[in-house]
Motif scaffolding. Structure first.
Motif, PDB file in Angstrom:
ATOM      1  N   ARG A   1       1.853  -0.453 -11.835  1.00  0.00           N
ATOM      2  CA  ARG A   1       1.378  -1.138 -12.940  1.00  0.00           C
ATOM      3  C   ARG A   1       1.937  -2.579 -12.953  1.00  0.00           C
ATOM      4  O   ARG A   1       1.162  -3.482 -13.640  1.00  0.00           O
ATOM      5  CB  ARG A   1       1.954  -0.483 -14.392  1.00  0.00           C
ATOM      6  N   THR A   2       2.763  -2.858 -12.198  1.00  0.00           N
ATOM      7  CA  THR A   2       3.522  -4.074 -12.264  1.00  0.00           C
ATOM      8  C   THR A   2       3.801  -4.720 -10.559  1.00  0.00           C
ATOM      9  O   THR A   2       4.197  -3.659  -9.899  1.00  0.00           O
ATOM     10  CB  THR A   2       4.795  -4.293 -12.708  1.00  0.00           C
TER      11      THR A   2
ATOM     12  N   LYS B   1      -2.844 -11.715  -9.340  1.00  0.00           N
ATOM     13  CA  LYS B   1      -3.274 -11.707 -10.836  1.00  0.00           C
ATOM     14  C   LYS B   1      -4.910 -11.795 -10.846  1.00  0.00           C
ATOM     15  O   LYS B   1      -5.659 -10.975 -11.661  1.00  0.00           O
ATOM     16  CB  LYS B   1      -2.801 -12.654 -11.539  1.00  0.00           C
TER      17      LYS B   1
ATOM     18  N   ASP C   1      -1.276   1.812  -6.936  1.00  0.00           N
ATOM     19  CA  ASP C   1      -1.494   2.141  -8.356  1.00  0.00           C
ATOM     20  C   ASP C   1      -0.352   1.541  -9.392  1.00  0.00           C
ATOM     21  O   ASP C   1      -0.300   2.193 -10.120  1.00  0.00           O
ATOM     22  CB  ASP C   1      -2.098   3.553  -8.577  1.00  0.00           C
TER      23      ASP C   1
ATOM     24  N   ASN D   1      -6.214  -8.263 -10.037  1.00  0.00           N
ATOM     25  CA  ASN D   1      -5.625  -7.174 -10.783  1.00  0.00           C
ATOM     26  C   ASN D   1      -5.346  -7.612 -12.129  1.00  0.00           C
ATOM     27  O   ASN D   1      -4.278  -7.840 -12.541  1.00  0.00           O
ATOM     28  CB  ASN D   1      -4.167  -6.640  -9.860  1.00  0.00           C
ATOM     29  N   PRO D   2      -6.461  -8.114 -12.882  1.00  0.00           N
ATOM     30  CA  PRO D   2      -6.115  -8.657 -14.241  1.00  0.00           C
ATOM     31  C   PRO D   2      -5.418  -7.524 -15.234  1.00  0.00           C
ATOM     32  O   PRO D   2      -4.773  -7.988 -15.965  1.00  0.00           O
ATOM     33  CB  PRO D   2      -7.480  -8.807 -14.716  1.00  0.00           C
ATOM     34  N   GLU D   3      -5.560  -6.335 -14.780  1.00  0.00           N
ATOM     35  CA  GLU D   3      -4.938  -5.325 -15.754  1.00  0.00           C
ATOM     36  C   GLU D   3      -3.388  -4.995 -15.418  1.00  0.00           C
ATOM     37  O   GLU D   3      -2.851  -4.465 -16.057  1.00  0.00           O
ATOM     38  CB  GLU D   3      -5.892  -3.952 -15.563  1.00  0.00           C
ATOM     39  N   LYS D   4      -3.043  -5.341 -14.317  1.00  0.00           N
ATOM     40  CA  LYS D   4      -1.572  -5.271 -13.705  1.00  0.00           C
ATOM     41  C   LYS D   4      -0.855  -6.688 -14.176  1.00  0.00           C
ATOM     42  O   LYS D   4      -1.256  -7.555 -14.448  1.00  0.00           O
ATOM     43  CB  LYS D   4      -1.505  -5.217 -12.159  1.00  0.00           C
ATOM     44  N   ARG D   5       0.527  -6.159 -14.599  1.00  0.00           N
ATOM     45  CA  ARG D   5       1.503  -7.154 -14.743  1.00  0.00           C
ATOM     46  C   ARG D   5       1.833  -7.947 -13.168  1.00  0.00           C
ATOM     47  O   ARG D   5       2.504  -7.159 -12.480  1.00  0.00           O
ATOM     48  CB  ARG D   5       2.663  -7.043 -15.725  1.00  0.00           C
TER      49      ARG D   5
END
Ligand code: 13P
Ligand code: SF4
Length: 360
Positions: free
Chosen positions: A88-89, A103, A86, A106-110
């Motif tokens: 974020r990066t 990526k 979970d 996980n398009p929503e993560k950096r």
């Protein structure tokens, strides 16, 4: 056993010579090392970030990833971990396709990488335009690509596989009467073809590290160490694979060192793996398999120059600045997700336990 010519799509690859990056091992004074480690730990917390590292990165990076609740694993588990985390990066310490896979999932993560020039020879030798043309010429075949490919190549694929899942996936497709178009690693492809019995056309690609392991010299080494078990990554040539006691992903090979009774092992894969093997089985003897045979030219010598681009300095820099972000076109990302998601569902349904399944 030689690759059968009719299965190998000779010329079906970029013929441009591959330029290997210079060796750039990170050298740190103890004070700077300590400072970087502290800075990275602080930045990971502040940025809600985790390190996702491959076994071929430096011992330093592997240790730090574990200490900070990130992961160190093979490419299949790197993808799974990044997806389930979970954070974020994700800071992916590996090669570019691993960052792209993270990526895509996980398009929503950096997703950051210490060095965006950390490529992979298999990926570089499989340009998307040429691969697309090959797929167009064989519309009746199921397209299976190895994880070590660009997002643009995955766009053409029905399935993505990793070293730890390739045999199971292709066997599953073969049992359903599918014929396969495979890219890019010809040695892994041929190993899977022989073990599964599937009808496979193979792209003519190879890894610069694994293609250098030598069958004849390995036989000589085995004669000197008859008690040693031979552990081989399936990107290696058939003459080496034929002599293996265990063929498997990096995770499977590490697990084999502690699982098997033997005291010594000859290991045919990238040298970064020795760190985890020593940790898994302290006291056991690990011998690197020979790469430079008689008259042979050893260019990489069990050393992946792209994996070596991952450094503590690079991790600290990208965490600080947010540079080296993996960016993918949305349409590419969505289409490339199809073969990756198929693999993750397949492995979850089967609870694919790759360790030890490939004992030769
Ligand atoms: P694994 O998936 O077995 O870790 O392999 C990745 C790789 O690049 C091997 O050269
Ligand atoms: Fe690619 Fe070979 Fe390096 Fe693995 S070891 S990342 S296959 S070049």
């Amino acid at each position: 056993m030689n690759l059968e010519m009719q299965t190998l799509l000779r010329g079906a690859r970029s013929q441009a010579p591959l330029k290997l990056p210079e060796r750039r091992p990170e050298v740190l004074e103890p004070g700077e090392r300590l400072h970087l480690r502290k800075r990275i730990k602080r930045l990971l917390r502040e940025r809600h970030a985790v390190l996702v590292a491959h076994y071929y990165t430096s011992a330093e990076l592997q240790t730090l990833a574990e200490e900070t609740h990130g992961c160190v694993s093979d490419s299949l588990d790197m993808a799974r971990f990044g997806h389930e985390s979970d954070a974020r990066t994700l800071v992916v310490c590996g090669v570019r396709f691993m960052g792209e896979t993270a990526k895509i999932l996980n398009p929503e993560k950096r997703v950051l990488m210490p060095d965006l020039d950390a490529e992979c020879s298999l990926d570089l030798r499989c340009p998307p335009g040429e691969f697309q043309r090959l797929c167009d010429a064989h519309p009746e075949r199921t397209v299976v690509v190895y994880a070590n490919t660009s997002a643009a190549v995955k766009v053409c694929a029905d399935w993505m596989v990793t070293s730890g899942s390739a045999l199971e996936v292709v066997s599953h497709l073969h049992a359903r009467g599918k014929k396969i178009l495979w890219a890019p690693d010809k040695f892994l492809g041929d190993y899977v073809r022989l073990r599964s019995g599937a009808d496979m056309l193979l792209w003519d690609g190879a890894c610069v590290v694994h293609e250098e392991f030598k069958g004849r010299e390995l036989a000589e080494m085995r004669a000197l160490h008859p008690e040693a078990k031979v552990l081989v990554h399936p990107e290696s040539p058939a003459a080496v694979l034929e002599q293996a006691d265990v063929v498997g992903s990096t995770s499977a090979l590490i697990q084999a060192v502690s699982r098997l009774d033997a005291q010594s092992f000859i290991v045919a894969t990238e040298q970064g793996i020795f760190h985890k093997m020593r940790e898994a089985a302290p006291g056991k003897t690990l011998l690197p398999a020979p790469t430079s045979g008689r008259g042979a030219t050893c260019r990489s010598c069990s050393y992946c120059p792209w994996m070596a681009m991952n450094s503590l300095r690079g991790v600290a820099r990208v965490l600080e600045t947010g540079e080296n972000l993996i960016r993918l076109d949305a349409a590419v990302r969505e289409r490339a997700l199809v073969p990756i998601r198929r693999l993750l569902r397949f492995t979850a349904q089967r609870k694919l336990q790759v360790y030890g399944n490939n004992d030769a």
